[in-house]
Design an enzyme around this catalytic site. Structure first.
Site, PDB file in Angstrom:
ATOM      1  CB  SER A 289      -1.599 -20.235-126.874  1.00 12.82           C
ATOM      2  OG  SER A 289      -0.357 -20.493-127.484  1.00 12.82           O
TER       3      SER A 289
ATOM      4  CD  GLU B  91      -0.764 -21.109-114.095  1.00 11.32           C
ATOM      5  OE1 GLU B  91      -1.937 -20.926-114.490  1.00 11.32           O
ATOM      6  OE2 GLU B  91      -0.484 -21.574-112.978  1.00 11.32           O
TER       7      GLU B  91
ATOM      8  CB  CYS C 271      -5.801 -16.837-118.965  1.00  8.00           C
ATOM      9  SG  CYS C 271      -5.314 -16.247-117.342  1.00  8.00           S
TER      10      CYS C 271
HETATM   11  P1  NAD Z   1       1.660 -17.432-127.058  1.00  9.00           P
HETATM   12  O1  NAD Z   1       1.583 -18.843-126.641  1.00  9.00           O
HETATM   13  O2  NAD Z   1       1.487 -17.103-128.489  1.00  9.00           O
HETATM   14  O3  NAD Z   1       3.044 -16.758-126.642  1.00  9.00           O
HETATM   15  C1  NAD Z   1       3.471 -16.714-125.306  1.00  9.00           C
HETATM   16  C2  NAD Z   1       4.976 -16.543-125.257  1.00  9.00           C
HETATM   17  O4  NAD Z   1       5.594 -17.687-125.819  1.00  9.00           O
HETATM   18  C3  NAD Z   1       5.527 -15.347-126.011  1.00  9.00           C
HETATM   19  O5  NAD Z   1       6.532 -14.747-125.233  1.00  9.00           O
HETATM   20  C4  NAD Z   1       6.131 -15.982-127.252  1.00  9.00           C
HETATM   21  O6  NAD Z   1       7.212 -15.261-127.793  1.00  9.00           O
HETATM   22  C5  NAD Z   1       6.633 -17.297-126.708  1.00  9.00           C
HETATM   23  N1  NAD Z   1       6.789 -18.354-127.709  1.00  9.00           N
HETATM   24  C6  NAD Z   1       6.109 -18.502-128.877  1.00  9.00           C
HETATM   25  N2  NAD Z   1       6.506 -19.636-129.510  1.00  9.00           N
HETATM   26  C7  NAD Z   1       7.448 -20.206-128.725  1.00  9.00           C
HETATM   27  C8  NAD Z   1       8.220 -21.395-128.826  1.00  9.00           C
HETATM   28  N3  NAD Z   1       8.093 -22.228-129.867  1.00  9.00           N
HETATM   29  N4  NAD Z   1       9.094 -21.678-127.831  1.00  9.00           N
HETATM   30  C9  NAD Z   1       9.216 -20.877-126.765  1.00  9.00           C
HETATM   31  N5  NAD Z   1       8.512 -19.727-126.611  1.00  9.00           N
HETATM   32  C10 NAD Z   1       7.628 -19.401-127.575  1.00  9.00           C
HETATM   33  O7  NAD Z   1       0.553 -16.695-126.159  1.00  9.00           O
HETATM   34  P2  NAD Z   1       0.014 -15.222-126.321  1.00  9.00           P
HETATM   35  O8  NAD Z   1      -0.833 -15.185-127.557  1.00  9.00           O
HETATM   36  O9  NAD Z   1       1.130 -14.265-126.125  1.00  9.00           O
HETATM   37  O10 NAD Z   1      -0.925 -15.100-125.014  1.00  9.00           O
HETATM   38  C11 NAD Z   1      -2.280 -15.420-124.999  1.00  9.00           C
HETATM   39  C12 NAD Z   1      -2.469 -16.785-124.383  1.00  9.00           C
HETATM   40  O11 NAD Z   1      -1.945 -16.810-123.055  1.00  9.00           O
HETATM   41  C13 NAD Z   1      -3.927 -17.159-124.221  1.00  9.00           C
HETATM   42  O12 NAD Z   1      -4.110 -18.505-124.603  1.00  9.00           O
HETATM   43  C14 NAD Z   1      -4.187 -17.017-122.737  1.00  9.00           C
HETATM   44  O13 NAD Z   1      -5.233 -17.781-122.234  1.00  9.00           O
HETATM   45  C15 NAD Z   1      -2.864 -17.416-122.173  1.00  9.00           C
HETATM   46  N6  NAD Z   1      -2.732 -16.916-120.818  1.00  9.00           N
HETATM   47  C16 NAD Z   1      -2.761 -17.807-119.766  1.00  9.00           C
HETATM   48  C17 NAD Z   1      -2.689 -17.335-118.459  1.00  9.00           C
HETATM   49  C18 NAD Z   1      -2.748 -18.260-117.271  1.00  9.00           C
HETATM   50  O14 NAD Z   1      -2.378 -17.860-116.172  1.00  9.00           O
HETATM   51  N7  NAD Z   1      -3.203 -19.484-117.422  1.00  9.00           N
HETATM   52  C19 NAD Z   1      -2.540 -15.967-118.240  1.00  9.00           C
HETATM   53  C20 NAD Z   1      -2.527 -15.118-119.329  1.00  9.00           C
HETATM   54  C21 NAD Z   1      -2.592 -15.603-120.622  1.00  9.00           C
END
Ligand code: NAD
Length: 473
Positions: free
Chosen positions: A208, A229, A263
């Protein structure tokens, strides 16, 4: 301990101990020790090792699909993810040595007299990845494979929401000893993610925008590049020349596949007034025909929400649209089926730009449709977003769709289809606006980004004396 919810039953049926900062540091140290030998193997032999990994993944297909389908509550897409991994590995093993050979430029004279230059390409020693839950296998490996091909060692942290696939994946790595010394997976949440950023030399993050900012801040403190990403709010424009029924089918697939937890899902549809009624009618019919994959995981088009909190976000977007006067034609309410949370495809009309469903990432099977009168209006509406991941245009001809697509502020534009970036791995693209920062993860740049360049600058004549810089000289 981290409790893990089963998306089909709603029960906590899995627990694990997150990797501590000390464990992450230890793992990073082990990987760093092995990395120089991995780099020294050279591209062809690294490609051979990767091909053996692809074979090992194939041999573990059923175990991986079984674990991933519990993680995600869906079967077909779990199989597509798992079966795609060896293909992706082999694609990089095939292409990687060619890309690297082309990079290793021969000596060339400099514009500076008497000097020649050659350039070496040195991989970042330790690559790190932090992945989300929506496509756990694809997004834990998409950057990893080219990083390994480049000669990096790799430390990957998948999402704590979907950790079950990691054990069978580790078994595939254990089957290839040369790989096991340079590749590790650590499990955990935000703290483990932060520890990883502090331990690696380059971090690829998929997730995110909110977390992306935290990752970027931590990477800035660690002084390492962060390739981000992030989310999307992808628009699709349907021009008057498009076939409305075919366009409705395409819009539906691009919006609701994986229950919209993608995404590059289409999250806003703009349709020309001339075909709007027939398009919306066909879209509603198509949406009504979709079934949840319940009680049998082997049926239907709509899986459960993987992450329960996401269902709340999606419901809040729909409720906000309703409260502000939109019409919800199908779906509209998250249902609890056997403990899982499901939403049938939700077609909404009468939306305005103030509604959450038009501004923020929804990440569910929700299709808000807006009617437009002129092409300029369609472009302005599509570009009115803080995101710029990808977009789509449907028209009667590729030329017409492309002319409009070129005006969209997005890193990838699907022409006469939607969400093609989810299927096409070799199109180079940037993420625009809040959707990301850094080089393309697909196409050749997906590999070249993992190299630092070192210039060897040769003086072939006599070095310049200090006298050349003396005042009055
Ligand atoms: P998220 O941001 O909640 O978590 C992603 C990862 O980050 C997880 O592994 C989590 O444990 C880790 N994380 C959380 N807090 C952190 C911190 N403070 N420091 C370091 N790591 C941390 O995302 P999500 O809810 O798992 O995934 C959904 C999101 O991903 C959506 O916004 C979606 O659009 C995005 N996404 C983007 C793409 C792309 O290619 N642009 C692809 C797939 C998903």
């Amino acid at each position: 301990m981290i409790d893990v919810r089963n998306p089909r039953t709603g029960e906590i049926d899995h627990r694990f101990e997150p990797a501590s900062a000390a464990q992450v540091t230890d793992e990073a140290r082990r990987l760093r020790q092995a990395q120089p030998a991995w780099q020294a193997l050279g591209p062809e032999r690294r490609a051979d090792v990767l091909r053996r990994w692809a074979d090992a993944v194939e041999a573990h297909t059923e175990a991986l699909v079984a674990a991933l389908s519990v993680d995600t509550g869906r079967l077909k897409i779990a199989r597509v993810e798992v079966e795609g991994l060896p293909r992706n590995i082999r694609r990089w093993a095939e292409r990687g040595p060619q890309i690297i050979a082309a990079l290793d430029a021969r000596d060339r004279p400099s514009a500076f007299p008497g000097v020649s230059i050659s350039t070496r390409h040195l991989p970042y020693p330790l690559f790190g990845a932090i992945a989300p839950w929506n496509f756990p296998v694809v997004l834990s490996t998409i950057d990893l494979v080219p990083a390994l091909m480049a000669g990096c060692a790799a430390l990957v942290k998948p999402s704590e929401v979907t950790p079950r696939f990691v054990e069978p994946l580790r078994e595939t790595v254990a089957a290839v000893p040369e790989l096991e010394s340079v590749l590790a997976f650590v499990l955990g949440g935000p703290e483990t993610g932060q520890a990883l950023i502090g331990a690696v030399d380059y971090v690829c993050f998929t997730g995110s925008v909110a977390t992306g900012r935290k990752v970027a801040e931590a990477a800035a403190r660690a002084f390492i590049p962060a390739n981000l990403e992030l989310g999307g709010k992808d628009p699709m424009i349907v021009l008057a020349s498009a076939d409305p029924v075919q366009a409705a089918k395409t819009a539906l697939r691009a919006s609701v596949v994986a229950s919209g937890q993608a995404c590059q899902s289409i999250e806003r549809v703009y349709v020309a007034r001339a075909i709007a009624d027939s398009f919306v009618a066909a879209l509603v019919d198509e949406a009504r025909a979709c079934r949840p994959n319940y009680p049998d995981i082997g049926i239907g088009e709509i899986g459960p929400f993987i992450f329960a909190r996401q269902a709340e976000v999606v419901q809040a977007h729909i409720d906000d649209a309703r409260a502000k006067g939109a019409t919800v034609h199908t779906g509209g309410t998250v249902e609890r089926l056997g403990g899982g949370l499901y939403l049938r495809p939700t077609v909404i009309t009468g939306v305005t730009t103030e509604m959450l469903v038009m501004r923020e990432e929804t990440f569910g099977p929700v299709i808000p449709v807006t009617v437009f009168d002129t092409i300029d209006e369609a472009v302005a509406l599509a570009n009115d977003s803080s995101f710029g991941l990808s977009a789509a245009v449907l028209a009667g001809s590729a030329e017409e769709a492309e002319a409009l697509g070129a005006r969209l502020e997005a890193g990838a534009v699907s022409i006469n289809d939607g969400a093609l970036t989810s299927m096409v791995g070799d199109a180079e693209k940037s993420a625009f606006k809040l959707s990301g920062i850094g080089p393309s993860r697909s196409g050749d740049a997906g590999l070249t980004r993992f190299f630092r360049t070192q210039a060897l600058i040769r003086q072939t004549g006599a070095p310049m004396p200090l006298a050349a810089f003396a005042e009055g000289g």
